[in-house]
Design a protein around this motif. Structure first.
Motif, PDB file in Angstrom:
ATOM      1  N   VAL A  28      35.923  48.050 -37.128  1.00  0.00           N
ATOM      2  CA  VAL A  28      36.500  49.263 -36.554  1.00  0.00           C
ATOM      3  C   VAL A  28      37.868  48.931 -35.965  1.00  0.00           C
ATOM      4  N   ASP A  29      38.639  49.970 -35.727  1.00  0.00           N
ATOM      5  CA  ASP A  29      39.979  49.795 -35.182  1.00  0.00           C
ATOM      6  C   ASP A  29      39.976  49.849 -33.662  1.00  0.00           C
ATOM      7  N   ALA A  30      41.053  49.346 -33.103  1.00  0.00           N
ATOM      8  CA  ALA A  30      41.265  49.482 -31.664  1.00  0.00           C
ATOM      9  C   ALA A  30      41.475  50.963 -31.357  1.00  0.00           C
ATOM     10  N   ALA A  31      41.191  51.338 -30.132  1.00  0.00           N
ATOM     11  CA  ALA A  31      41.447  52.695 -29.657  1.00  0.00           C
ATOM     12  C   ALA A  31      42.444  52.586 -28.505  1.00  0.00           C
ATOM     13  N   PRO A  32      43.103  53.673 -28.142  1.00  0.00           N
ATOM     14  CA  PRO A  32      44.001  53.602 -26.998  1.00  0.00           C
ATOM     15  C   PRO A  32      43.277  53.040 -25.775  1.00  0.00           C
ATOM     16  N   SER A  33      43.920  52.120 -25.088  1.00  0.00           N
ATOM     17  CA  SER A  33      43.344  51.475 -23.908  1.00  0.00           C
ATOM     18  C   SER A  33      44.141  51.870 -22.679  1.00  0.00           C
ATOM     19  N   TRP A  34      43.496  51.831 -21.529  1.00  0.00           N
ATOM     20  CA  TRP A  34      44.171  52.173 -20.276  1.00  0.00           C
ATOM     21  C   TRP A  34      43.499  51.449 -19.121  1.00  0.00           C
ATOM     22  N   GLY A  35      44.247  51.332 -18.049  1.00  0.00           N
ATOM     23  CA  GLY A  35      43.716  50.720 -16.834  1.00  0.00           C
ATOM     24  C   GLY A  35      43.022  49.402 -17.110  1.00  0.00           C
ATOM     25  N   PRO A  36      41.819  49.228 -16.591  1.00  0.00           N
ATOM     26  CA  PRO A  36      41.114  47.950 -16.740  1.00  0.00           C
ATOM     27  C   PRO A  36      40.324  47.838 -18.055  1.00  0.00           C
ATOM     28  N   PHE A  37      40.522  48.787 -18.991  1.00  0.00           N
ATOM     29  CA  PHE A  37      39.710  48.837 -20.202  1.00  0.00           C
ATOM     30  C   PHE A  37      40.494  48.480 -21.461  1.00  0.00           C
ATOM     31  N   THR A  38      39.845  47.716 -22.329  1.00  0.00           N
ATOM     32  CA  THR A  38      40.296  47.526 -23.698  1.00  0.00           C
ATOM     33  C   THR A  38      39.250  48.212 -24.552  1.00  0.00           C
ATOM     34  N   ASN A  39      39.680  49.183 -25.354  1.00  0.00           N
ATOM     35  CA  ASN A  39      38.753  50.081 -26.027  1.00  0.00           C
ATOM     36  C   ASN A  39      38.722  49.908 -27.538  1.00  0.00           C
ATOM     37  N   ILE A  40      37.542  50.186 -28.104  1.00  0.00           N
ATOM     38  CA  ILE A  40      37.410  50.367 -29.546  1.00  0.00           C
ATOM     39  C   ILE A  40      36.572  51.626 -29.736  1.00  0.00           C
ATOM     40  N   GLN A  41      36.717  52.249 -30.909  1.00  0.00           N
ATOM     41  CA  GLN A  41      35.968  53.472 -31.163  1.00  0.00           C
ATOM     42  C   GLN A  41      35.154  53.315 -32.439  1.00  0.00           C
ATOM     43  N   LEU A  42      33.865  53.625 -32.346  1.00  0.00           N
ATOM     44  CA  LEU A  42      32.983  53.562 -33.502  1.00  0.00           C
ATOM     45  C   LEU A  42      33.220  54.782 -34.388  1.00  0.00           C
ATOM     46  N   SER A  43      32.749  54.721 -35.613  1.00  0.00           N
ATOM     47  CA  SER A  43      33.007  55.796 -36.572  1.00  0.00           C
ATOM     48  C   SER A  43      32.410  57.135 -36.138  1.00  0.00           C
ATOM     49  N   ASP A  44      31.382  57.126 -35.289  1.00  0.00           N
ATOM     50  CA  ASP A  44      30.798  58.380 -34.812  1.00  0.00           C
ATOM     51  C   ASP A  44      31.524  58.930 -33.588  1.00  0.00           C
ATOM     52  N   GLY A  45      32.592  58.253 -33.162  1.00  0.00           N
ATOM     53  CA  GLY A  45      33.375  58.700 -32.019  1.00  0.00           C
ATOM     54  C   GLY A  45      33.022  58.020 -30.708  1.00  0.00           C
ATOM     55  N   THR A  46      31.938  57.261 -30.670  1.00  0.00           N
ATOM     56  CA  THR A  46      31.549  56.572 -29.445  1.00  0.00           C
ATOM     57  C   THR A  46      32.605  55.544 -29.062  1.00  0.00           C
ATOM     58  N   LEU A  47      32.998  55.552 -27.805  1.00  0.00           N
ATOM     59  CA  LEU A  47      34.002  54.630 -27.297  1.00  0.00           C
ATOM     60  C   LEU A  47      33.312  53.462 -26.595  1.00  0.00           C
ATOM     61  N   LEU A  48      33.649  52.240 -26.999  1.00  0.00           N
ATOM     62  CA  LEU A  48      33.202  51.041 -26.296  1.00  0.00           C
ATOM     63  C   LEU A  48      34.380  50.565 -25.467  1.00  0.00           C
ATOM     64  N   GLN A  49      34.179  50.470 -24.159  1.00  0.00           N
ATOM     65  CA  GLN A  49      35.227  50.066 -23.235  1.00  0.00           C
ATOM     66  C   GLN A  49      34.859  48.708 -22.648  1.00  0.00           C
ATOM     67  N   PHE A  50      35.710  47.737 -22.858  1.00  0.00           N
ATOM     68  CA  PHE A  50      35.470  46.384 -22.353  1.00  0.00           C
ATOM     69  C   PHE A  50      36.268  46.190 -21.077  1.00  0.00           C
ATOM     70  N   ALA A  51      35.599  45.682 -20.041  1.00  0.00           N
ATOM     71  CA  ALA A  51      36.238  45.473 -18.740  1.00  0.00           C
ATOM     72  C   ALA A  51      35.727  44.174 -18.141  1.00  0.00           C
ATOM     73  N   GLU A  52      36.542  43.588 -17.282  1.00  0.00           N
ATOM     74  CA  GLU A  52      36.211  42.334 -16.604  1.00  0.00           C
ATOM     75  C   GLU A  52      35.826  42.654 -15.159  1.00  0.00           C
ATOM     76  N   PRO A  53      34.530  42.791 -14.877  1.00  0.00           N
ATOM     77  CA  PRO A  53      34.122  43.147 -13.517  1.00  0.00           C
ATOM     78  C   PRO A  53      34.267  41.961 -12.568  1.00  0.00           C
ATOM     79  N   PRO A  54      34.437  42.257 -11.274  1.00  0.00           N
ATOM     80  CA  PRO A  54      34.570  41.183 -10.285  1.00  0.00           C
ATOM     81  C   PRO A  54      33.218  40.660  -9.795  1.00  0.00           C
TER      82      PRO A  54
END
Length: 124
Positions: A28-54
């Motif tokens: 899958v492709d990268a999706a627009p990312s913002w703030g503390p998230f690096t995002n990818i989007q699945l083909s059904d539209g679901t967004l996976l947001q990766f973040a580094e929690p403290p």
């Protein structure tokens, strides 16, 4: 409006590394990312947001339903990259896949230690 799953945040040791891992695995492709998230989007539209929690990351389980062709390609990548994988969630059958529920499945860990499952047929 019917209910659908929109997004989830996946705790990551390195959000960029995790996003790259999932993009390559799921093709899958990268999706627009913002703030503390690096995002990818699945083909059904679901967004996976990766973040580094403290905080210390607790293992989670994520299962992805894929078609047979993507399963074959993803499994080849797992093997080529030397990623330990199992046929079962108890991790007692290393280096194997399973044929449960009329399809195929495999379990492995992502770069942050989450338990990932790829399946070709839904359980229900």
């Amino acid at each position: 409006m019917p209910v659908s799953f929109n997004h989830t945040i996946i705790a990551s040791k390195d959000r960029e590394e995790s996003a790259r891992f999932y993009r390559a695995l799921l093709e899958v492709d990268a999706a627009p990312s913002w703030g503390p998230f690096t995002n990818i989007q699945l083909s059904d539209g679901t967004l996976l947001q990766f973040a580094e929690p403290p905080v210390e990351i607790q293992m989670q389980h994520y299962a992805f339903l894929v078609d047979d062709a993507l399963f074959d390609r993803a499994y080849q990548r797992l093997c080529a990259d030397g990623i330990t994988h199992w046929a079962d969630p108890q991790m007692r059958r290393p280096g194997e896949t399973n044929t449960g529920h009329g399809g195929r499945g495999v379990y492995f860990k992502d770069p942050s230690g989450h338990a990932i499952e790829l399946i070709t047929k839904p359980y229900l």
